[in-house]
Design a protein around this motif. Sequence first.
Motif, mmCIF file in Angstrom:
data_model
loop_
_atom_site.group_PDB
_atom_site.id
_atom_site.type_symbol
_atom_site.label_atom_id
_atom_site.label_comp_id
_atom_site.label_asym_id
_atom_site.label_seq_id
_atom_site.Cartn_x
_atom_site.Cartn_y
_atom_site.Cartn_z
ATOM 1 N N MET A 148 61.404 21.998 52.115
ATOM 2 C CA MET A 148 62.573 21.129 52.052
ATOM 3 C C MET A 148 63.342 21.425 50.764
ATOM 4 O O MET A 148 62.740 21.573 49.709
ATOM 5 C CB MET A 148 62.092 19.669 52.025
ATOM 6 N N LYS A 149 64.666 21.506 50.872
ATOM 7 C CA LYS A 149 65.467 21.794 49.686
ATOM 8 C C LYS A 149 65.457 20.572 48.732
ATOM 9 O O LYS A 149 65.427 19.433 49.189
ATOM 10 C CB LYS A 149 66.909 22.102 50.126
ATOM 11 N N THR A 150 65.466 20.848 47.440
ATOM 12 C CA THR A 150 65.480 19.754 46.459
ATOM 13 C C THR A 150 66.922 19.477 46.069
ATOM 14 O O THR A 150 67.584 20.330 45.476
ATOM 15 C CB THR A 150 64.636 20.158 45.227
ATOM 16 N N GLU A 151 67.409 18.289 46.429
ATOM 17 C CA GLU A 151 68.843 18.006 46.244
ATOM 18 C C GLU A 151 69.128 16.958 45.177
ATOM 19 O O GLU A 151 70.274 16.603 44.951
ATOM 20 C CB GLU A 151 69.442 17.566 47.584
ATOM 21 N N SER A 152 68.056 16.444 44.539
ATOM 22 C CA SER A 152 68.247 15.400 43.531
ATOM 23 C C SER A 152 67.555 15.779 42.231
ATOM 24 O O SER A 152 66.441 16.308 42.242
ATOM 25 C CB SER A 152 67.675 14.072 44.030
ATOM 26 N N LEU A 153 68.243 15.479 41.133
ATOM 27 C CA LEU A 153 67.719 15.815 39.809
ATOM 28 C C LEU A 153 67.705 14.568 38.939
ATOM 29 O O LEU A 153 68.718 13.869 38.819
ATOM 30 C CB LEU A 153 68.629 16.877 39.163
ATOM 31 N N TYR A 154 66.549 14.295 38.326
ATOM 32 C CA TYR A 154 66.437 13.189 37.369
ATOM 33 C C TYR A 154 66.242 13.781 35.976
ATOM 34 O O TYR A 154 65.431 14.687 35.780
ATOM 35 C CB TYR A 154 65.250 12.277 37.715
ATOM 36 N N VAL A 155 66.998 13.258 35.014
ATOM 37 C CA VAL A 155 66.934 13.770 33.637
ATOM 38 C C VAL A 155 66.603 12.599 32.714
ATOM 39 O O VAL A 155 67.359 11.612 32.670
ATOM 40 C CB VAL A 155 68.311 14.367 33.236
ATOM 41 N N HIS A 156 65.474 12.689 32.006
ATOM 42 C CA HIS A 156 65.063 11.541 31.176
ATOM 43 C C HIS A 156 65.455 11.722 29.714
ATOM 44 O O HIS A 156 65.147 12.747 29.100
ATOM 45 C CB HIS A 156 63.541 11.342 31.268
ATOM 46 N N ILE A 157 66.120 10.706 29.171
ATOM 47 C CA ILE A 157 66.489 10.675 27.733
ATOM 48 C C ILE A 157 65.705 9.520 27.096
ATOM 49 O O ILE A 157 65.993 8.345 27.373
ATOM 50 C CB ILE A 157 68.018 10.448 27.569
ATOM 51 N N PRO A 158 64.725 9.824 26.256
ATOM 52 C CA PRO A 158 63.768 8.778 25.855
ATOM 53 C C PRO A 158 64.151 7.956 24.628
ATOM 54 O O PRO A 158 63.303 7.243 24.100
ATOM 55 C CB PRO A 158 62.522 9.609 25.537
ATOM 56 N N ALA B 58 64.869 24.449 37.451
ATOM 57 C CA ALA B 58 65.914 24.145 38.436
ATOM 58 C C ALA B 58 66.207 25.384 39.274
ATOM 59 O O ALA B 58 66.297 26.488 38.746
ATOM 60 C CB ALA B 58 67.170 23.675 37.725
ATOM 61 N N GLN B 59 66.356 25.183 40.572
ATOM 62 C CA GLN B 59 66.563 26.319 41.478
ATOM 63 C C GLN B 59 67.986 26.399 42.002
ATOM 64 O O GLN B 59 68.369 27.386 42.582
ATOM 65 C CB GLN B 59 65.642 26.156 42.705
ATOM 66 N N ASN B 60 68.707 25.293 41.890
ATOM 67 C CA ASN B 60 70.015 25.250 42.555
ATOM 68 C C ASN B 60 70.854 24.141 41.935
ATOM 69 O O ASN B 60 70.437 23.506 40.968
ATOM 70 C CB ASN B 60 69.818 24.972 44.060
ATOM 71 N N ARG B 61 72.017 23.920 42.511
ATOM 72 C CA ARG B 61 72.822 22.752 42.119
ATOM 73 C C ARG B 61 72.334 21.544 42.921
ATOM 74 O O ARG B 61 71.661 21.707 43.944
ATOM 75 C CB ARG B 61 74.299 23.025 42.417
ATOM 76 N N TYR B 62 72.687 20.324 42.458
ATOM 77 C CA TYR B 62 72.131 19.116 43.062
ATOM 78 C C TYR B 62 73.228 18.194 43.602
ATOM 79 O O TYR B 62 74.314 18.120 43.030
ATOM 80 C CB TYR B 62 71.273 18.367 42.020
#
Length: 361
Positions: A1-11, A47-51
């Motif tokens: 399944m393609k990964t279409e969502s990206l979460y970026v954590h700023i702590p 990361a493999q692609n755009r989201y």
Amino acid sequence: MKTESLYVHIPFCDNICTYCDFAKVYYSGELADRYLVALFDELRRRAQNRYKTIYIGGGTPSALDESQLETLLQGLQDYLEHGAEFTIEANPESLKPGKIALLKKYRVNRVSLGVQTFNEDLLQSLNRRHNNAMVDETVALLKKAGIANINIDLMYGLKGQTMADIKNDLDHLINLDVPHVSYYSLILEEHTMIARESYPELEDESLGEISKLIDGCLEANGYKHYEVSNYAKLGFESRHNLAYWHYCNYLGVGVGAASKIDDRIIQNNRNLYKYLGGENIQEVSEQSQKETMFNHIMMSLRLKEGLDLEGFNQRYQVDFEKFYRKVLAKHLGHTMMIRDGFLVLSKNAYDNLNSILVDFL
Ligand SMILES: C[S@@+](CC[C@H](N)C(=O)[O-])C[C@H]1O[C@@H](n2cnc3c(N)ncnc32)[C@H](O)[C@@H]1O
Ligand code: SF4
């Protein structure tokens, strides 16, 4: 399944709230600079692609200074699909006009503001640093900048919070006219300041009364209760969070972030110094198909629309109704039903969600 969502954590946070157990540390300019370098190293490797959806969460992303925020947003442009939902979490005291201008410049089109309550005494007791005027002003500035897709986080179950406080929170919220609300029941997390004091837990009876008040008021004002803790005006459901609830793939980068890539759950290190030293990933667990299916059911039953059975059968090449025959025989007509091809929990079953879910194990 393609990964279409990206979460970026700023702590990073300017202050630490009494109830919070997320991965966070006090903001320091020098640490934040080093963190952004490590973050983009990880992103370039993984990361493999755009989201289709990117969500910058925290911690407090708005605690970054303007130049760091610009580095972050500029760097993420390479990962943003055309037409993507691009969300950032922010605290009202630190989302200043210069930062709002950067959000606009770099195509952020959704802002999630941590408000918690409009009772300023309660805010102080939680160690929050904003007041109501800052919330009102931030919402107005965002709308003026053309970022109208705003979420407000609120909480109930706070010590000393009365029904009148909740009513007042709802009134203030409705006046702000934002299209999305996340209304959380306070969770007493271990390792937080409030876990060390005697903090009253909500009785079932008050919980019922509070839910009725919140649901009634929000639904009367055009919000649809589409997930256990989430309400949205038509078309403003969070696309990023829907990806979690539909148990789609997501890549999570940054300290403490989690990813789900097909049948793998990847947990990043929660320790900032290990993360900065390049030890990004703490644990990778391979899930069996049965575990993945369980997680999918668990996430989707949080949605009011429920679990899409046809989609589930196609994804896992099973026949749901045969595979879970015994569970359905026990629960259908009591705690759950099948409606238009979706498995849906009945209204009062949400309070016992965990005891129902174990039957799917
Ligand atoms: C982790 S914070 C990050 C965003 C931002 N720093 C803020 O404070 O809003 C996101 C949201 O999680 C919710 N939250 C955090 N700890 C919680 C807890 N123990 N119980 C319920 N909700 C919680 C709060 O509503 C908060 O707005
Ligand atoms: S609730 Fe938000 S501001 Fe408060 S400590 Fe947690 S991440 Fe930081």
